[in-house]
Scaffold this motif. Structure first.
Motif, PDB file in Angstrom:
ATOM      1  N   PRO A   1      -7.404  -2.900   7.723  1.00  0.00           N
ATOM      2  CA  PRO A   1      -7.361  -1.744   6.829  1.00  0.00           C
ATOM      3  C   PRO A   1      -7.552  -0.467   7.630  1.00  0.00           C
ATOM      4  CG  PRO A   1      -8.843  -3.423   5.980  1.00  0.00           C
ATOM      5  CD  PRO A   1      -8.528  -3.803   7.386  1.00  0.00           C
ATOM      6  N   PRO A   2      -7.101   0.678   7.117  1.00  0.00           N
ATOM      7  CA  PRO A   2      -7.331   1.943   7.807  1.00  0.00           C
ATOM      8  C   PRO A   2      -8.775   2.391   7.627  1.00  0.00           C
ATOM      9  CG  PRO A   2      -6.286   2.365   5.718  1.00  0.00           C
ATOM     10  CD  PRO A   2      -6.351   0.866   5.853  1.00  0.00           C
ATOM     11  N   THR A   3      -9.154   3.423   8.357  1.00  0.00           N
ATOM     12  CA  THR A   3     -10.487   3.994   8.147  1.00  0.00           C
ATOM     13  C   THR A   3     -10.502   4.743   6.824  1.00  0.00           C
ATOM     14  OG1 THR A   3      -9.821   5.974   9.346  1.00  0.00           O
ATOM     15  CG2 THR A   3     -10.919   4.258  10.615  1.00  0.00           C
ATOM     16  N   GLU A   4     -11.667   4.894   6.276  1.00  0.00           N
ATOM     17  CA  GLU A   4     -11.819   5.545   4.983  1.00  0.00           C
ATOM     18  C   GLU A   4     -11.371   7.006   5.069  1.00  0.00           C
ATOM     19  OE1 GLU A   4     -12.889   5.147   0.913  1.00  0.00           O
ATOM     20  OE2 GLU A   4     -12.677   3.684   2.538  1.00  0.00           O
ATOM     21  N   ILE A   5     -10.558   7.415   4.141  1.00  0.00           N
ATOM     22  CA  ILE A   5     -10.098   8.809   4.043  1.00  0.00           C
ATOM     23  C   ILE A   5     -10.954   9.509   3.001  1.00  0.00           C
ATOM     24  CG2 ILE A   5      -8.167  10.332   3.531  1.00  0.00           C
ATOM     25  CD1 ILE A   5      -6.294   8.050   4.344  1.00  0.00           C
ATOM     26  N   CYS A   6     -11.646  10.528   3.446  1.00  0.00           N
ATOM     27  CA  CYS A   6     -12.593  11.208   2.551  1.00  0.00           C
ATOM     28  C   CYS A   6     -11.870  12.032   1.488  1.00  0.00           C
ATOM     29  CB  CYS A   6     -13.515  12.110   3.364  1.00  0.00           C
ATOM     30  SG  CYS A   6     -14.640  11.188   4.437  1.00  0.00           S
ATOM     31  N   PHE A   7     -12.493  12.023   0.340  1.00  0.00           N
ATOM     32  CA  PHE A   7     -12.099  12.865  -0.784  1.00  0.00           C
ATOM     33  C   PHE A   7     -10.696  12.537  -1.316  1.00  0.00           C
ATOM     34  CE2 PHE A   7     -14.730  15.417   2.186  1.00  0.00           C
ATOM     35  CZ  PHE A   7     -15.912  15.401   1.459  1.00  0.00           C
ATOM     36  N   ASN A   8     -10.270  11.232  -1.175  1.00  0.00           N
ATOM     37  CA  ASN A   8      -8.997  10.848  -1.810  1.00  0.00           C
ATOM     38  C   ASN A   8      -9.206   9.858  -2.951  1.00  0.00           C
ATOM     39  OD1 ASN A   8      -9.691   8.554  -0.446  1.00  0.00           O
ATOM     40  ND2 ASN A   8      -7.745   8.329   0.661  1.00  0.00           N
ATOM     41  N   SER A   9     -10.462   9.588  -3.319  1.00  0.00           N
ATOM     42  CA  SER A   9     -10.835   8.729  -4.454  1.00  0.00           C
ATOM     43  C   SER A   9     -10.200   7.344  -4.368  1.00  0.00           C
ATOM     44  CB  SER A   9     -10.442   9.413  -5.797  1.00  0.00           C
ATOM     45  OG  SER A   9     -11.063  10.660  -5.912  1.00  0.00           O
ATOM     46  N   PHE A  10     -10.145   6.820  -3.137  1.00  0.00           N
ATOM     47  CA  PHE A  10      -9.543   5.504  -2.952  1.00  0.00           C
ATOM     48  C   PHE A  10     -10.345   4.739  -1.903  1.00  0.00           C
ATOM     49  CE2 PHE A  10      -6.426   2.470  -1.261  1.00  0.00           C
ATOM     50  CZ  PHE A  10      -5.918   1.922  -2.423  1.00  0.00           C
ATOM     51  N   ASP A  11     -10.443   3.390  -2.116  1.00  0.00           N
ATOM     52  CA  ASP A  11     -11.135   2.533  -1.132  1.00  0.00           C
ATOM     53  C   ASP A  11     -10.125   2.172  -0.052  1.00  0.00           C
ATOM     54  OD1 ASP A  11     -12.668   0.772   0.304  1.00  0.00           O
ATOM     55  OD2 ASP A  11     -12.469  -0.867  -1.161  1.00  0.00           O
ATOM     56  N   ASP A  12     -10.052   3.025   0.997  1.00  0.00           N
ATOM     57  CA  ASP A  12      -9.044   2.799   2.038  1.00  0.00           C
ATOM     58  C   ASP A  12      -9.396   1.608   2.933  1.00  0.00           C
ATOM     59  OD1 ASP A  12      -7.373   5.420   1.740  1.00  0.00           O
ATOM     60  OD2 ASP A  12      -9.453   6.070   1.805  1.00  0.00           O
ATOM     61  N   ASP A  13     -10.673   1.460   3.288  1.00  0.00           N
ATOM     62  CA  ASP A  13     -11.056   0.461   4.294  1.00  0.00           C
ATOM     63  C   ASP A  13     -11.421  -0.888   3.696  1.00  0.00           C
ATOM     64  OD1 ASP A  13     -13.393   1.139   3.104  1.00  0.00           O
ATOM     65  OD2 ASP A  13     -14.367   1.947   4.905  1.00  0.00           O
ATOM     66  N   CYS A  14     -11.152  -1.085   2.391  1.00  0.00           N
ATOM     67  CA  CYS A  14     -11.314  -2.389   1.738  1.00  0.00           C
ATOM     68  C   CYS A  14     -12.739  -2.908   1.770  1.00  0.00           C
ATOM     69  CB  CYS A  14     -10.362  -3.425   2.349  1.00  0.00           C
ATOM     70  SG  CYS A  14      -8.609  -3.010   2.189  1.00  0.00           S
ATOM     71  N   ASP A  15     -13.733  -2.003   1.723  1.00  0.00           N
ATOM     72  CA  ASP A  15     -15.125  -2.460   1.693  1.00  0.00           C
ATOM     73  C   ASP A  15     -15.693  -2.326   0.285  1.00  0.00           C
ATOM     74  OD1 ASP A  15     -15.336   0.257   1.426  1.00  0.00           O
ATOM     75  OD2 ASP A  15     -16.764   0.530   3.083  1.00  0.00           O
ATOM     76  N   MET A  16     -14.791  -2.076  -0.732  1.00  0.00           N
ATOM     77  CA  MET A  16     -15.143  -1.995  -2.142  1.00  0.00           C
ATOM     78  C   MET A  16     -15.992  -0.778  -2.452  1.00  0.00           C
ATOM     79  SD  MET A  16     -15.817  -6.027  -2.932  1.00  0.00           S
ATOM     80  CE  MET A  16     -15.796  -5.777  -4.708  1.00  0.00           C
ATOM     81  N   VAL A  17     -15.997   0.236  -1.535  1.00  0.00           N
ATOM     82  CA  VAL A  17     -16.732   1.484  -1.753  1.00  0.00           C
ATOM     83  C   VAL A  17     -15.744   2.614  -1.498  1.00  0.00           C
ATOM     84  CG1 VAL A  17     -18.654   2.959  -1.080  1.00  0.00           C
ATOM     85  CG2 VAL A  17     -18.906   0.466  -1.041  1.00  0.00           C
ATOM     86  N   VAL A  18     -15.632   3.531  -2.475  1.00  0.00           N
ATOM     87  CA  VAL A  18     -14.711   4.655  -2.353  1.00  0.00           C
ATOM     88  C   VAL A  18     -15.399   5.769  -1.563  1.00  0.00           C
ATOM     89  CG1 VAL A  18     -13.388   6.397  -3.615  1.00  0.00           C
ATOM     90  CG2 VAL A  18     -13.535   4.052  -4.480  1.00  0.00           C
ATOM     91  N   ASP A  19     -14.677   6.343  -0.571  1.00  0.00           N
ATOM     92  CA  ASP A  19     -15.146   7.476   0.249  1.00  0.00           C
ATOM     93  C   ASP A  19     -16.501   7.210   0.904  1.00  0.00           C
ATOM     94  OD1 ASP A  19     -12.840   8.805  -0.378  1.00  0.00           O
ATOM     95  OD2 ASP A  19     -13.746  10.088  -1.908  1.00  0.00           O
ATOM     96  N   ASP A  20     -16.764   5.974   1.273  1.00  0.00           N
ATOM     97  CA  ASP A  20     -18.041   5.696   1.945  1.00  0.00           C
ATOM     98  C   ASP A  20     -18.028   6.307   3.345  1.00  0.00           C
ATOM     99  OD1 ASP A  20     -15.991   3.634   2.268  1.00  0.00           O
ATOM    100  OD2 ASP A  20     -17.406   2.727   3.692  1.00  0.00           O
TER     101      ASP A  20
END
Length: 830
Positions: free
Chosen positions: A535-554
């Motif tokens: 998965p990609p690294t988490e993208i801040c402030f896009n309201s999506f769980d980018d890194d698949c850790d089940m946490v949005v914008d962590d």
């Protein structure tokens, strides 16, 4: 009676026979004087104890016929000595016989006749030759039939008059030990019983000492006391002190006691060249030419007196006298001026000779006055067989100048040379031959030939891979290069024009994939197999769980970070960003085209340096704190350093989160290279976060590195950009950067004006010192430079550079001294 001192090993005077004790001196009544004959016995042919283990001495007085015998066991080598002193029964001439024995066998014998000289310690040397005496007939009174017992006696101790110098030499060679005394406890000989009383006759009877008084020694009318000697005589006047004896000198009366006045002989004329004799019966003195050896001829060094001719050339040997037969004994017997003149050579002499093997040896004139065979010398280190035993330099090492085979460190057969010190040098390897081995020990098999015999060698195939070819027994390489099998390495190994065929993918390939949470991830090919979808690294402030850790914008900061921004952590580095539609603009340059963002957070006051020089695109850089839109702008730059690209240096930036905008002046999307470096706040030019700028056209840069920090080291230890010293650059350093708009050669020289041990290196990435990123390095390549703390410490670098930004480090070597100081750099090419 004779006084005989113990036999001693010359010159240490150590007694060899503990049972032999001395008889004390017993001279004429009155004052005593030092008088003795020291017999020194030696041999050049007889060994102790192999040939001789005992010496027997017989001392016979010629006047009285009194005989003393002594026998000594030998345990040490030559010479040995025996001191003979005159006693009351013999004070004139004595005959000395010396016999060398081994067990009971007689090995050699010598005889000498000598006379005591009053006040003189006479030294007599006797040489014993090999073999028993030649007399095979009956005993004839102690002499050998047909001649003297030993023809090999040494030359006399002194052939001249007893002058003061000779007397001193004899005194120095006399018996230095005090006489021992057995007393009345037991005895072997009469000489063991000397009680020191001048008027007693001492003898050994049945193993016990006897002491008979002799009144005739005392003054007329006096008797001998066996304990104290002759008593003093009471006299009333000087005329009454005379004892009536002429030969003991005048007396005087002192306090009523008769005393000896100086112990002077009334017949002593004070002339060393006369023999003085006192005739008591006639009250008269007789003086004749000095004749020590009593052979009838006086000393030739003295005038003739009293009818005795002064013709004796050796007045210490009775067998040497004018008219005597010249026999083989090493002496000039007839005083004709030649030793053994009727023989081939003079007995006991030596001369050099040529040995059977051609070396220079020595031969000796023997007891028959004939030359011995030539004796070789001892072996020495000279490359020659000195001792004629058939071996060169044996016993001292190898034969100097010769060589021998040896086994080298790599197992081949080499040679070693025997040096001038008869020691072998190092084993020298042979020349390389074609045999499939490393002969010359250089680690290479059959080097100098095309290949190692029988061993396949590597070769380059037609497609550039490493193949193998055969090598013949004559070191001829085969013509064909056989390609290897294909392996997973992104190379066409087997030359079939296909890379990594037979595998799933080529190493390093990347493709997009759908992650488990629906985001777009990536797969990487490793070992020619696709890996898992990352998965990609988490993208801040896009309201999506980018890194698949089940946490949005962590992990996103509390303040706003632009969506899609590239996150940078200290100390930063080089990043490639892709511009997209613009949403903001800065205060300078009017950048309203496509843009890209980066973000970073710092926890302490820091210096930040941002540049797009590497891409040389027309860009604008500006930085805002925390917010993507509307936050305070910390800085803005357009067209820095004379080119359309930009550079922004922010000093002492406060802790917080910052957004960096890379803006362009066209709406098209494009990839742009960005250098972003972060350091704790420090001096300008100290670190990558605030480098010093060299403007176009700069030709000279001066400064001082002292006071800066040691932040960077030369990291490259191999390759074309390596410095000659791997540990260089471990000292204070100064950092500058410059921009090259077109390809050109740039030279920076510190060969003049630099006053410390300088190291220069050039990188195209400030924090990357690996091979490829470091483009040049120099340490001590200016040669000798006067006036420096290290005369070879100055450095210069040159490099052909493509368009872009470059970072130059002015460093010090980092040794115990000379690490920082003034520098002056001459620059061309900017």
């Amino acid at each position: 009676m004779l006084g005989i001192a113990p036999m001693n090993r010359w010159p240490t005077w150590r007694a060899l026979a503990s049972l032999v004790l001395l008889a004390a001196l017993a001279l004429v009544p009155g004052c005593g004087e030092a008088t003795s004959i020291l017999v020194r016995v030696t041999s050049s042919t007889l060994r102790v104890p192999a040939d001789v283990d005992r010496l027997d001495f017989t001392i016979r007085g010629e006047t009285t016929g009194h005989v003393e015998n002594r026998s000594f066991a030998l345990t040490e080598g030559w010479p040995h000595s025996l001191s003979i002193r005159p006693g009351p029964t013999e004070a004139n001439r004595v005959t000395i016989t010396v016999q060398a024995r081994h067990g009971t066998a007689l090995v050699a014998e010598a005889m000498r006749t000598e006379a005591f000289v009053r006040g003189t310690d006479l030294v007599v040397d006797i040489e014993l030759g090999g073999g028993p005496p030649a007399d095979a007939g009956p005993t004839d009174g102690g002499l050998v039939d047909g001649g003297p017992r030993d023809a090999g006696v040494d030359a006399p101790s002194d052939a001249g008059p007893p002058d003061a110098a000779l007397d001193a030499a004899r005194d120095a060679s006399s018996d230095a030990e005090p006489d021992a005394r057995m007393g009345d406890a037991g005895c072997l000989h009469a000489s063991d019983c000397d009680d020191g009383v001048a008027c007693t006759n001492d003898d050994c009877v049945g193993g016990a000492c006897t002491h008979e008084p002799d009144d005739s020694v005392c003054a007329v009318g006096s008797t001998c006391d066996v304990m104290v000697g002759c008593p003093p005589r009471v006299c009333a006047s000087a005329s009454a002190s005379d004892d009536g004896r002429f030969c003991n000198g005048p007396e005087s009366c002192d306090g009523g006691t008769m005393t000896c006045v100086g112990g002077l002989d009334p017949c002593d004329d004070g002339d060393d060249c006369t023999d003085d004799r006192c005739d008591e019966s006639a009250d008269a003195c007789h003086h004749t030419t000095r004749d020590f050896d009593r052979d009838g001829a006086g000393d030739a060094a003295c005038p003739a007196v009293g009818g005795v001719p002064a013709t004796d050339c050796d007045d210490h040997r009775a067998e040497v006298v004018p008219g005597a037969p010249d026999v083989c004994d090493g002496l000039d017997n007839d005083c004709a001026g030649g030793c053994d003149s009727r023989s081939t050579c003079c007995r006991g002499t030596t001369q050099p000779c040529t040995t059977m093997c051609g070396t220079t040896g020595e031969r000796t004139c023997g007891i028959t006055c004939g030359w011995s065979i030539c004796s070789p010398p001892a072996e020495t280190c000279n490359g020659v067989d000195d001792d004629c035993n058939g071996a060169c330099d044996d016993g001292v090492g190898c034969c100097a100048g010769t060589s021998a085979s040896c086994t080298t460190s790599c197992g081949s057969t080499g040679t070693r040379l025997c040096g001038s010190d008869c020691a072998y040098g190092a084993c020298v390897a042979p020349a390389e031959t074609c045999n499939g081995r490393d002969d010359d020990c250089d680690g290479a098999c059959d080097d100098g030939f095309a290949c190692c015999a029988g061993v396949p060698s590597s070769c380059t195939t037609v497609c550039g891979s490493t193949g193998t070819r055969s090598c013949s027994a004559s070191c001829v390489a085969g013509a064909a290069c056989t390609p290897p099998a294909e392996i997973c390495n992104d190379v066409d190994d087997n030359c079939d024009s296909v890379i990594d065929e037979g595998f799933s993918c080529r190493n390093g390939a990347i493709r997009t994939c759908t992650a488990s949470c629906g985001s777009v991830g990536t797969q990487t090919c490793a070992s020619c197999e696709w890996g898992a979808c990352t998965p990609p690294t988490e993208i801040c402030f896009n309201s999506f769980d980018d890194d698949c850790d089940m946490v949005v914008d962590d992990g996103c900061p509390s303040c706003g970070v632009c969506p899609g921004a590239t996150t940078v952590s200290a100390p930063g580095g080089r990043y490639t960003v892709t511009t997209s539609a613009s949403s903001t603009s800065g205060s300078c340059g009017g950048g309203s085209g496509a843009e890209a963002t980066l973000s970073f957070s710092i926890s302490s006051t820091s210096d930040v340096f941002i540049t797009t020089h590497q891409s040389l695109r027309d860009t604008v850089i500006y930085v805002r704190q925390c917010a993507c839109v509307g936050g305070p702008e910390m800085g803005c730059n357009d067209d820095a350093n004379g080119v359309t690209s930009s550079a922004l240096a922010l000093s002492d930036l406060a802790p917080g989160t910052y957004n960096v905008f890379i803006d362009t002046k066209t709406p098209s999307s494009q990839a742009i290279t960005v250098d972003l470096f972060i350091n704790d706040a420090t001096l300008e030019a100290d670190r990558c976060g605030q480098p010093f700028s060299l403007n176009p056209g700069t030709t000279t840069l001066t400064g001082n590195t002292c006071g800066y920090q040691n932040d960077y080291d030369n990291q490259v230890v191999a390759g074309p950009t390596a410095c000659p010293f791997a540990a260089g650059g471990d000292a204070e350093d100064v950092l500058v950067y410059f921009v090259v708009p077109t390809a050109r050669m740039v030279t920076v020289s510190g060969c003049t004006g630099t006053a410390y041990d300088q190291v220069l290196y050039l990188r195209n990435n400030c924090v990357d010192g690996t091979l490829g990123a470091q483009l040049a390095c120099s340490d001590d390549n200016c040669g000798a430079v006067s006036g420096m703390c290290d005369s070879t410490a100055a450095s210069s670098i040159s490099a052909m550079l493509s368009p872009g930004i470059y970072y130059m480090f002015i460093d010090g070597y980092g040794g115990p001294s000379c690490n920082c100081g003034n520098f002056s750099l001459a620059i061309t090419g900017l």
